[in-house]
Structure formats: C-alpha cells, structure tokens
Design a protein around this motif. Structure first.
Motif, PDB file in Angstrom:
ATOM      1  N   ILE A 150       0.874  -1.157   0.046  1.00  0.00           N
ATOM      2  CA  ILE A 150      -0.079   0.020  -0.009  1.00  0.00           C
ATOM      3  C   ILE A 150       0.878   1.198  -0.080  1.00  0.00           C
ATOM      4  O   ILE A 150       1.986   1.176   0.703  1.00  0.00           O
ATOM      5  CB  ILE A 150      -1.072   0.013   1.170  1.00  0.00           C
ATOM      6  N   GLY A 151       0.638   2.141  -0.974  1.00  0.00           N
ATOM      7  CA  GLY A 151       1.456   3.469  -0.908  1.00  0.00           C
ATOM      8  C   GLY A 151       1.111   4.080  -2.178  1.00  0.00           C
ATOM      9  O   GLY A 151       0.307   3.716  -3.119  1.00  0.00           O
TER      10      GLY A 151
ATOM     11  N   GLY B 220      -3.430   2.040  -3.460  1.00  0.00           N
ATOM     12  CA  GLY B 220      -2.937   3.403  -3.316  1.00  0.00           C
ATOM     13  C   GLY B 220      -3.174   4.314  -4.415  1.00  0.00           C
ATOM     14  O   GLY B 220      -3.493   4.199  -5.437  1.00  0.00           O
TER      15      GLY B 220
ATOM     16  N   ASN C 208      -9.147   5.531   3.551  1.00  0.00           N
ATOM     17  CA  ASN C 208      -8.292   5.009   4.691  1.00  0.00           C
ATOM     18  C   ASN C 208      -9.092   4.073   5.759  1.00  0.00           C
ATOM     19  O   ASN C 208      -8.568   3.264   6.312  1.00  0.00           O
ATOM     20  CB  ASN C 208      -7.616   6.198   5.376  1.00  0.00           C
TER      21      ASN C 208
ATOM     22  N   VAL D 115      -8.492   0.633   4.783  1.00  0.00           N
ATOM     23  CA  VAL D 115      -6.972  -0.105   4.944  1.00  0.00           C
ATOM     24  C   VAL D 115      -7.150  -1.232   5.878  1.00  0.00           C
ATOM     25  O   VAL D 115      -6.381  -2.296   5.723  1.00  0.00           O
ATOM     26  CB  VAL D 115      -6.002   0.764   5.264  1.00  0.00           C
TER      27      VAL D 115
ATOM     28  N   ALA E 214       2.114   2.919   6.217  1.00  0.00           N
ATOM     29  CA  ALA E 214       1.659   1.549   5.718  1.00  0.00           C
ATOM     30  C   ALA E 214       2.215   0.422   6.399  1.00  0.00           C
ATOM     31  O   ALA E 214       1.510  -0.732   6.988  1.00  0.00           O
ATOM     32  CB  ALA E 214       1.532   1.404   4.355  1.00  0.00           C
TER      33      ALA E 214
ATOM     34  N   GLU F 295       0.960   0.013  10.001  1.00  0.00           N
ATOM     35  CA  GLU F 295      -0.538  -0.418   9.818  1.00  0.00           C
ATOM     36  C   GLU F 295      -0.472  -1.942   9.663  1.00  0.00           C
ATOM     37  O   GLU F 295      -1.001  -2.701  10.274  1.00  0.00           O
ATOM     38  CB  GLU F 295      -1.354   0.475   8.852  1.00  0.00           C
TER      39      GLU F 295
END
Length: 377
Positions: free
Chosen positions: A201-202, A233, A265, A268, A294, A297
C-alpha cells in the motif's frame, strides 16, 4: 495554551492518503491544548472534531496559496502560542517561516522524498525548509537513522542539538483483524483461501519502488503459483502508473497482479485483514522515506513485512525478528519474498512479534503526548 498546525485535507477517513493519519494526530493532539487551530485546503464537515479544534479553510489554489496561507497565520498570530508543522508544502513552510519570528515552532520531518524531485520549485522548497529547520525550537525525526538523510539533503542544517526522536505512530484502535471483511476483500479479487496475498500500500510514484517489487514478484511467481501481488494506493503519476501496468500485463503472471488503485483509509484495515488471512506485506521505497505509516499499519495487524532499508525503517523492522530488510534490488526483494512464501510458520511468528513491537512503541496516543510535551517545553 494554543497551537496552530496544518493539513492539506481534513476529511476524516475518506481520504486514500496520509491526510487521514494526520486527522488522527489532530484529534489526539487537541487534548493537550486549550485550542488547536488547523489550517487546511479542504474541510469536510462530516469529519468529527473535538470542540476545541478551530478549522481555518483556505481553499485557494496555485500561487494564491503562497499569499493566503501566510496572511491567515498572521491574522491569528496574536492568539496562538506555538506552531507545529509536520507537512511539507511550500505555502505551509512559507507561512510557518514568517510566523517563526514571533512564535515558537516545532517541525516533524516525516521524510525527505519531496526534496529529491527536480525543478526550481523543489530547490526553493528545500532552501526554505532548511532555513525553517535552523530556526525551529525543536526538530522531530522518527528514528536515529533518519539523521543521515536530513544531513545529506540539508547540508546547511546546524541544529543537531535540537533533534528529538519520537517514533512514527498510528491509531492502534483502528487496526483490528476482521476475518469476515478480509474474506470479502479477497473474494472481490477472486483469491481463494489458500492463495497467498502479498499486499503493498502506498502512493504509486517512482520513488516508492513498486516496479522493483513487481519485478521481484515476477521473478519468483512461477515457483509459487498460489501467490498474488496486490498493490493499493493513489496514482498521481499517470506515466508511472502506465509503466507498472504495462510491466504487469506483459508478464506471464499478469492474472496474479492486482493494481486496485486508491482505497479510502477506512478500508485499509480491511485490506490488511485480507492479507492477514494468508499472506504478507511488502514495501520497497528507494529513497526519501522516514517510516511509512502503511508499514506500521501492517505490523499492527500482525503481518510479516518486507521493507527496503531507507530512512528509519531499520529502526522499526528488526531483520529476522519482526520482518525482513531488503536491498532495493530485484534480486534481493525476490529472495526475501521467497524466504517468507516458503515458511508459513516463520510468517506467523514474525507477524506476532511485529504486532507486539508496534503496540509497545508506536501508539499514537502516547507519542502525541510526547510531541505535545516537546511543543510546550
């Protein structure tokens, strides 16, 4: 005591980017001050805020922001005791720099990637930010390893004595495993229960190194026919997006590469739960990172992680214990992917250790208290 800070967007958990994490910071930071002024470009009234938070919306764009932001800050300067800056847009840096003549300023350096881009605007931003770092009362970084990046990018920085290390953090209450929601996420991608999901994720941009991760995955995918790569992302760079998609579609494993785009978000934790069912997390930035949220998380969800050795990642991912540190090369990323794909028990053990480490060190409630203490000191 009254504080002023900035965020590009104040929209709760609907944003698919860092703005949602800053929203968490603002709500927690507000409990340590009588009033918290938040200057923002975009404000959604649906985002819940404590009663002592005062929002100043500056919806102007382009060059006009360079005039409006400093003017807004000047107008409230008589009411505010401190400024806390943890964003890096040029209008916010200019506004803070001007206000630093009459107010104490604390700056958190979240990373340096924005200063590595080319062009006159980046050069000017780097010069202004460097000047601000030298004038600030305190400069916060996420780990000792980040100091090298700061000194390399800002060669005229002379404030090592005012550096404070506070771990990057997340709102741990939000990252709770939800098997049912995770299963639905996997079903949308047609992933079966025994498929191994490699999640990343990014923001899809070159410095995030998704092309390295993708090539590393392609290199080992034939050996692991149940492995799938899922990339989520925002995609602000159309050219890079096309490059990544072309690389995926031209490979023999294109059906196992899923570029799903931005997700709010609030979703996520669902994506992370999907990987937690059977999988791992991988992030391969090339430079300029502090510590990606991320990554924290994923660790909080109990996922084993692979990350490249940039910024202060090494201060968070303990190689062989809470995850694996990789070189930013296709071969080494592929090697690390193989290592975790071939050992399910190792994945589980690393994930459990990662979760325990983040819960101990990266609780946003505790770390915002540390930031507040630095601001007030």
């Amino acid at each position: 005591m009254k504080l002023l800070t900035f965020t590009p967007k104040l929209v709760g958990y609907e944003a698919p980017d860092l703005a949602s994490c800053i929203y968490d910071e603002i709500t927690l930071l507000s409990s340590h001050f009588d009033e918290l002024y938040v200057v923002t470009d975009e404000y959604s009234r649906e985002a819940w805020l404590p009663s002592n938070v005062k929002v100043i919306e500056v919806p102007s764009r382009g060059l006009r922001k360079l005039i409006e932001k400093p003017r807004v800050v000047k107008n409230v300067s008589g009411e505010v005791d401190h400024i806390y800056l943890r964003t890096q847009s040029i209008d916010e840096v200019m506004a803070t720099l001007k206000a630093s003549k009459s107010m104490d300023v604390v700056v958190t350096v979240p990373g340096t990637w924005v200063f590595l881009e080319k062009g006159l605007k980046t050069w000017l931003l780097r010069r202004l930010y460097e000047k601000l770092l030298n004038k600030a009362k305190a400069v916060v970084v996420y780990g000792e390893s980040m100091l090298n990046d700061v000194k390399r990018v800002f060669s005229k920085f002379r404030g090592e004595g005012k550096i404070q290390v506070v771990k990057n953090s997340i709102n741990l209450d939000r990252y709770v495993y939800n098997e049912e929601a995770g299963s639905r996420f996997r079903e949308k991608l047609s992933l079966k229960e025994d498929d191994v999901m490699i999640l990343s994720i990014g923001v899809l941009r070159p410095l995030k190194g998704f092309h390295i991760l993708l090539r590393g995955f392609i290199k080992i995918a034939e050996e692991h026919p149940r492995a799938h790569l899922v990339v989520a992302g925002p995609q602000p760079d159309e050219g890079y997006k096309r490059e990544v998609e072309a690389l995926a579609s031209s490979s023999t494993v294109r059906d196992r590469v899923h570029v799903v785009g931005p997700i709010p978000n609030r979703e996520v934790p669902v994506a992370l739960s999907a990987a937690k069912i059977n999988g791992l997390f991988a992030l391969t930035p090339l430079a300029g990172e502090g510590v990606p949220r991320a990554l924290l998380e994923a660790m909080a969800m109990g996922l084993p992680c692979i990350a490249t050795d940039v910024g202060s990642v090494r201060d968070y991912v303990k190689h062989g214990e809470t995850g694996l540190i990789a070189k930013a090369s296709i071969e080494d990323v592929a090697s690390k992917l193989l290592s975790l794909l071939e050992d399910e028990e190792d994945r589980k053990t690393m994930g459990e250790r990662a979760k325990a480490w983040v819960q101990k060190n990266c609780d946003m409630k505790r770390n915002m208290e540390k930031i507040a203490s630095i601001i007030k000191s």
